[in-house]
Design a protein around this motif. Structure first.
Motif, PDB file in Angstrom:
ATOM      1  N   GLY A  11      28.203  25.803  50.638  1.00  0.00           N
ATOM      2  CA  GLY A  11      27.146  25.332  51.533  1.00  0.00           C
ATOM      3  C   GLY A  11      25.993  26.324  51.601  1.00  0.00           C
ATOM      4  N   PHE A  12      25.131  26.099  52.560  1.00  0.00           N
ATOM      5  CA  PHE A  12      23.902  26.898  52.668  1.00  0.00           C
ATOM      6  C   PHE A  12      24.216  28.385  52.949  1.00  0.00           C
ATOM      7  CE2 PHE A  12      20.623  27.969  56.136  1.00  0.00           C
ATOM      8  CZ  PHE A  12      19.770  28.605  55.259  1.00  0.00           C
ATOM      9  N   ILE A  13      24.741  28.687  54.124  1.00  0.00           N
ATOM     10  CA  ILE A  13      24.981  30.095  54.480  1.00  0.00           C
ATOM     11  C   ILE A  13      26.122  30.668  53.641  1.00  0.00           C
ATOM     12  CG2 ILE A  13      25.537  31.699  56.359  1.00  0.00           C
ATOM     13  CD1 ILE A  13      24.438  29.544  58.314  1.00  0.00           C
ATOM     14  N   ASP A  34      36.280  25.266  49.427  1.00  0.00           N
ATOM     15  CA  ASP A  34      35.276  24.300  49.882  1.00  0.00           C
ATOM     16  C   ASP A  34      35.674  22.898  49.397  1.00  0.00           C
ATOM     17  OD1 ASP A  34      31.935  24.744  50.646  1.00  0.00           O
ATOM     18  OD2 ASP A  34      32.679  22.775  50.041  1.00  0.00           O
ATOM     19  N   ALA A  35      35.479  21.906  50.252  1.00  0.00           N
ATOM     20  CA  ALA A  35      35.824  20.528  49.891  1.00  0.00           C
ATOM     21  C   ALA A  35      34.702  19.843  49.111  1.00  0.00           C
ATOM     22  CB  ALA A  35      36.121  19.725  51.157  1.00  0.00           C
ATOM     23  N   THR A  37      31.704  18.570  50.318  1.00  0.00           N
ATOM     24  CA  THR A  37      31.168  17.385  50.985  1.00  0.00           C
ATOM     25  C   THR A  37      29.715  17.211  50.521  1.00  0.00           C
ATOM     26  OG1 THR A  37      30.224  18.604  52.845  1.00  0.00           O
ATOM     27  CG2 THR A  37      32.555  17.943  53.040  1.00  0.00           C
ATOM     28  N   ASN A  60      40.197  20.814  50.975  1.00  0.00           N
ATOM     29  CA  ASN A  60      39.726  20.396  52.287  1.00  0.00           C
ATOM     30  C   ASN A  60      40.553  21.130  53.340  1.00  0.00           C
ATOM     31  OD1 ASN A  60      39.254  18.818  54.707  1.00  0.00           O
ATOM     32  ND2 ASN A  60      38.376  17.280  53.338  1.00  0.00           N
ATOM     33  N   ILE A  61      39.907  21.668  54.354  1.00  0.00           N
ATOM     34  CA  ILE A  61      40.662  22.430  55.363  1.00  0.00           C
ATOM     35  C   ILE A  61      41.540  21.511  56.235  1.00  0.00           C
ATOM     36  CG2 ILE A  61      39.205  24.488  55.421  1.00  0.00           C
ATOM     37  CD1 ILE A  61      37.842  23.401  57.929  1.00  0.00           C
ATOM     38  N   LEU A  82      33.418  29.637  57.309  1.00  0.00           N
ATOM     39  CA  LEU A  82      32.125  28.983  57.556  1.00  0.00           C
ATOM     40  C   LEU A  82      32.192  27.476  57.406  1.00  0.00           C
ATOM     41  CD1 LEU A  82      31.225  31.769  55.548  1.00  0.00           C
ATOM     42  CD2 LEU A  82      29.170  31.145  56.789  1.00  0.00           C
ATOM     43  N   SER A  86      27.847  20.528  60.027  1.00  0.00           N
ATOM     44  CA  SER A  86      26.895  21.449  60.651  1.00  0.00           C
ATOM     45  C   SER A  86      25.613  20.803  61.188  1.00  0.00           C
ATOM     46  CB  SER A  86      26.508  22.537  59.636  1.00  0.00           C
ATOM     47  OG  SER A  86      25.737  21.973  58.596  1.00  0.00           O
ATOM     48  N   THR A 101      36.956  18.238  61.121  1.00  0.00           N
ATOM     49  CA  THR A 101      36.701  19.435  60.303  1.00  0.00           C
ATOM     50  C   THR A 101      36.572  20.690  61.165  1.00  0.00           C
ATOM     51  OG1 THR A 101      35.772  18.348  58.377  1.00  0.00           O
ATOM     52  CG2 THR A 101      34.930  20.538  58.856  1.00  0.00           C
ATOM     53  N   SER A 130      30.202  31.252  63.911  1.00  0.00           N
ATOM     54  CA  SER A 130      29.816  30.189  64.826  1.00  0.00           C
ATOM     55  C   SER A 130      28.315  30.236  65.144  1.00  0.00           C
ATOM     56  CB  SER A 130      30.677  30.252  66.088  1.00  0.00           C
ATOM     57  OG  SER A 130      30.519  29.066  66.837  1.00  0.00           O
ATOM     58  N   TYR A 156      28.292  18.328  67.958  1.00  0.00           N
ATOM     59  CA  TYR A 156      28.394  19.480  67.047  1.00  0.00           C
ATOM     60  C   TYR A 156      28.737  20.748  67.812  1.00  0.00           C
ATOM     61  CZ  TYR A 156      26.739  23.558  64.415  1.00  0.00           C
ATOM     62  OH  TYR A 156      26.646  24.801  63.833  1.00  0.00           O
ATOM     63  N   LYS A 160      32.128  23.172  67.777  1.00  0.00           N
ATOM     64  CA  LYS A 160      32.097  24.604  67.433  1.00  0.00           C
ATOM     65  C   LYS A 160      32.645  25.432  68.599  1.00  0.00           C
ATOM     66  CE  LYS A 160      30.749  26.427  64.222  1.00  0.00           C
ATOM     67  NZ  LYS A 160      31.386  26.772  62.914  1.00  0.00           N
ATOM     68  N   ASN A 186      19.305  29.354  61.083  1.00  0.00           N
ATOM     69  CA  ASN A 186      19.005  30.021  59.811  1.00  0.00           C
ATOM     70  C   ASN A 186      18.004  29.198  59.005  1.00  0.00           C
ATOM     71  OD1 ASN A 186      21.946  31.773  58.624  1.00  0.00           O
ATOM     72  ND2 ASN A 186      21.354  31.406  60.726  1.00  0.00           N
TER      73      ASN A 186
HETATM   74  P1  NAD Z   1      26.445  23.554  55.485  1.00  0.00           P
HETATM   75  O1  NAD Z   1      26.577  22.190  56.078  1.00  0.00           O
HETATM   76  O2  NAD Z   1      25.293  23.869  54.609  1.00  0.00           O
HETATM   77  O3  NAD Z   1      27.762  23.864  54.618  1.00  0.00           O
HETATM   78  C1  NAD Z   1      29.051  23.549  55.050  1.00  0.00           C
HETATM   79  C2  NAD Z   1      30.017  23.748  53.882  1.00  0.00           C
HETATM   80  O4  NAD Z   1      31.334  23.457  54.365  1.00  0.00           O
HETATM   81  C3  NAD Z   1      29.753  22.807  52.708  1.00  0.00           C
HETATM   82  O5  NAD Z   1      29.856  23.533  51.492  1.00  0.00           O
HETATM   83  C4  NAD Z   1      30.858  21.770  52.807  1.00  0.00           C
HETATM   84  O6  NAD Z   1      31.243  21.244  51.552  1.00  0.00           O
HETATM   85  C5  NAD Z   1      31.979  22.581  53.437  1.00  0.00           C
HETATM   86  N1  NAD Z   1      32.908  21.732  54.194  1.00  0.00           N
HETATM   87  C6  NAD Z   1      32.590  20.794  55.135  1.00  0.00           C
HETATM   88  N2  NAD Z   1      33.705  20.189  55.567  1.00  0.00           N
HETATM   89  C7  NAD Z   1      34.752  20.773  54.920  1.00  0.00           C
HETATM   90  C8  NAD Z   1      36.158  20.593  54.949  1.00  0.00           C
HETATM   91  N3  NAD Z   1      36.719  19.659  55.740  1.00  0.00           N
HETATM   92  N4  NAD Z   1      36.932  21.373  54.166  1.00  0.00           N
HETATM   93  C9  NAD Z   1      36.381  22.307  53.363  1.00  0.00           C
HETATM   94  N5  NAD Z   1      35.053  22.504  53.263  1.00  0.00           N
HETATM   95  C10 NAD Z   1      34.248  21.748  54.037  1.00  0.00           C
HETATM   96  O7  NAD Z   1      26.559  24.554  56.712  1.00  0.00           O
HETATM   97  P2  NAD Z   1      25.783  25.928  56.974  1.00  0.00           P
HETATM   98  O8  NAD Z   1      24.469  25.635  57.565  1.00  0.00           O
HETATM   99  O9  NAD Z   1      25.884  26.768  55.756  1.00  0.00           O
HETATM  100  O10 NAD Z   1      26.700  26.535  58.127  1.00  0.00           O
HETATM  101  C11 NAD Z   1      27.847  27.324  57.807  1.00  0.00           C
HETATM  102  C12 NAD Z   1      28.520  27.769  59.092  1.00  0.00           C
HETATM  103  O11 NAD Z   1      27.613  28.540  59.867  1.00  0.00           O
HETATM  104  C13 NAD Z   1      28.976  26.612  59.991  1.00  0.00           C
HETATM  105  O12 NAD Z   1      30.217  26.949  60.545  1.00  0.00           O
HETATM  106  C14 NAD Z   1      27.893  26.526  61.058  1.00  0.00           C
HETATM  107  O13 NAD Z   1      28.421  26.033  62.269  1.00  0.00           O
HETATM  108  C15 NAD Z   1      27.496  27.991  61.171  1.00  0.00           C
HETATM  109  N6  NAD Z   1      26.106  28.227  61.603  1.00  0.00           N
HETATM  110  C16 NAD Z   1      25.064  27.601  60.968  1.00  0.00           C
HETATM  111  C17 NAD Z   1      23.751  27.871  61.368  1.00  0.00           C
HETATM  112  C18 NAD Z   1      22.569  27.238  60.667  1.00  0.00           C
HETATM  113  O14 NAD Z   1      21.429  27.425  61.111  1.00  0.00           O
HETATM  114  N7  NAD Z   1      22.759  26.512  59.569  1.00  0.00           N
HETATM  115  C19 NAD Z   1      23.515  28.762  62.408  1.00  0.00           C
HETATM  116  C20 NAD Z   1      24.601  29.383  63.038  1.00  0.00           C
HETATM  117  C21 NAD Z   1      25.892  29.114  62.606  1.00  0.00           C
END
Ligand code: NAD
Ligand code: TYD
Length: 352
Positions: A11-13, A34-35, A37, A60-61, A82, A86, A101, A130, A156, A160, A186
C-alpha cells in the motif's frame, strides 16, 4: 538478526516503510504480507523487489492458517502492522469490511504473534501503526496528545480505535510487547488517487472537476510519507515498549487553502496560465460526520526520540506533484477498471 513481517507493504505508507527497511537494514529479513486489495500494488515496490532480504507473501490477515504458516516458515521476530482498509468514504459505504480487516485482522495477527512467540517475548515487538482520527475532531484550538481520550466518529476511525485497544489489551493481558503510533494525514508518491491530494492531482491532469466537500474549511495536519516512514523506523528501534507516540507535521491546512496551493504548483509545472486549475474547484455535498479539524502535538516523539519532519509542505507537495507527473503510467494503471466505477458512484451519481 530480525525477521520482520510488514503488513500492508504493497500500500501507500507500507511501500515506503518496506523500501526504507529493506535498503537500510540488509541484515534483516523483510516479509511483506499483503492481500493485494484494490489499494495494494506491487508496482509500488518494483525498485527493491529483487533485494535478497525481501520476501512477498500474498496473504489476507483474515486467514489464520496462512498467518501461522508465515510466522513459522520465516521465524518471525517482529511485526510492523499497517494493513488496513484506510479510506473514510469507503467506510461510510461498507463499515463491516473495516471491522473485518482492521479489527478481526489485527486480532488474528496478535494471536499468531502470541502463539508463535510462545509467551517468551525476549526480542519481539508488535508495532501497530494507527491514525490520529481515533481522537475524533478538534474545534479551532488545541492539539491531540497521547493522552487525549479516544472519540472516533467514522466507521474507519472506530475500527482503528478498536484495533488500538486490542493491541494495548494484549500487552496488559498477555505481556505482548507492543508499541503504537498515531499519525496525521500523509501525502506523497504512490498515494492511491481516492484520497484528497492524489485525487486532485489526477483530476487536474485529466481536466476533471476538483470536488471539495462542504465549505472546504475542514483542517488536516499533513506529513510527507517519507517522514512517516522515518518516524516508524525511529519508534520501532528506539520507542519504549507499551508506549504510544503521536506523529505529525505541525502543518495544518484548511482543505481549500491546500487545494489552491496545489492548483498554483500544478499550473506552474504544467505551464498553464495561472488560475486554470483553480477554475476546476467545485464545492459538493459534504461527507457525513465529517471531522472538522485534526492537529497532532508531536512533542513526545521529538523530545524523547529526536524525530522531526525533514521537509516543508511546499517542498513535499512539489516533490509529490513531480512524482505523479513522471509516473503517469502508474496513475493510468491504478485508475483503470474498478476505480472508474468507484469514481462514478462517489462523485457523479451521488451528486445528481
Ligand atoms: P492503503 O490503503 O494505501 O494500503 C493498505 C494496504 O493494506 C494495501 O496494500 C492492501 O492491499 C493491504 N490490505 C488491506 N486489507 C488487507 C487484508 N485483509 N489482509 C492483508 N492486507 C490487506 O493504506 P495507507 O494509507 O498506506 O495506510 C497504512 C496504515 O497507516 C493503515 O493502518 C492506516 O490506518 C494508517 N494511517 C494512514 C494514514 C494516511 O494518511 N494514509 C495516516 C495515519 C495512519
Ligand atoms: P482524505 O484524503 O479522504 O483523508 P481523511 O478523510 O482521512 O482526512 O480527505 C482529506 C480531507 O479532504 C477531508 O477533510 C475530506 C476532504 N476531501 C474533499 O474535500 N474532497 C475529496 O474528494 C476527498 C477525497 C476529500
Amino acid at each position: 538478526m530480525k525477521n520482520i513481517i510488514i503488513t500492508g507493504g504493497a500500500g501507500f505508507i507500507g511501500s515506503h516503510v518496506i523500501r526504507l527497511f529493506v535498503t537500510k537494514y540488509p541484515g534483516y529479513k523483510i516479509i511483506n504480507l499483503d492481500a493485494l486489495t484494490y489499494a495494494g500494488n506491487l508496482e509500488n515496490l518494483i525498485d527493491i523487489d529483487h533485494s535478497s532480504n525481501y520476501i512477498f507473501e500474498k496473504v489476507n490477515i483474515l486467514d489464520v492458517e496462512e498467518l501461522e504458516r508465515v510466522f513459522a516458515e520465516h521465524e518471525v521476530t517482529d511485526v510492523v502492522h499497517l494493513a488496513a482498509e484506510s479510506h473514510v468514504d469507503r467506510s461510510i459505504e461498507s463499515p463491516l469490511d473495516f471491522v473485518y480487516t482492521n479489527v478481526v485482522g489485527t486480532v488474528n495477527l496478535l494471536n499468531a504473534a502470541k502463539k508463535h512467540w510462545k509467551g517468551k517475548f525476549d526480542n519481539n515487538l508488535f508495532y501497530h501503526v494507527s491514525t490520529d482520527e481515533v481522537y475524533g475532531a478538534l474545534g479551532s484550538e488545541g492539539f491531540f496528545t497521547e493522552t487525549t481520550p479516544y472519540h472516533p466518529n467514522s466507521p474507519y476511525s472506530a475500527s482503528k480505535a478498536s484495533s488500538d485497544h486490542f493491541v494495548r489489551a494484549y500487552g496488559e493481558t498477555y505481556d505482548l510487547p507492543f508499541v503504537i503510533s498515531n499519525c496525521s494525514n500523509n501525502y506523497g508518491p504512490y498515494h492511491f488517487p481516492e484520497k484528497l491530494i492524489p485525487l486532485f492531482i489526477n483530476n487536474i491532469i485529466t481536466k476533471k472537476p476538483l470536488p471539495v466537500y462542504g465549505d472546504g474549511l475542514y483542517t488536516r495536519d499533513w506529513l510527507y510519507v517519507k517522514d512517516h516512514a522515518i518516524a516508524i523506523d525511529t519508534v520501532f528501534h528506539k520507542g519504549t515498549v507499551g508506549d504510544t507516540y503521536n506523529i505529525g507535521g505541525f502543518n495544518e491546512w484548511k482543505n481549500i487553502d491546500l487545494v489552491i496551493l496545489l492548483c498554483k504548483q500544478m499550473d506552474e509545472k504544467l505551464g498553464n496560465e495561472n488560475g486554470t486549475s483553480e477554475a476546476l474547484i467545485t464545492y459538493i455535498k459534504d461527507r457525513p460526520g465529517h471531522d472538522r479539524r485534526y492537529a497532532i502535538d508531536a512533542t513526545k516523539i521529538n523530545k524523547e526520540l529526536g524525530w522531526s519532519p525533514s521537509v516543508t509542505f511546499e517542498q513535499g507537495l512539489s516533490e509529490t506533484i513531480d512524482w505523479y507527473l513522471s509516473n503517469q503510467e502508474w496513475l493510468t494503471n491504478v485508475t483503470s477498471g474498478a476505480y472508474q466505477q468507484y469514481y462514478t458512484k462517489m462523485y457523479e451519481e451521488g451528486q445528481k
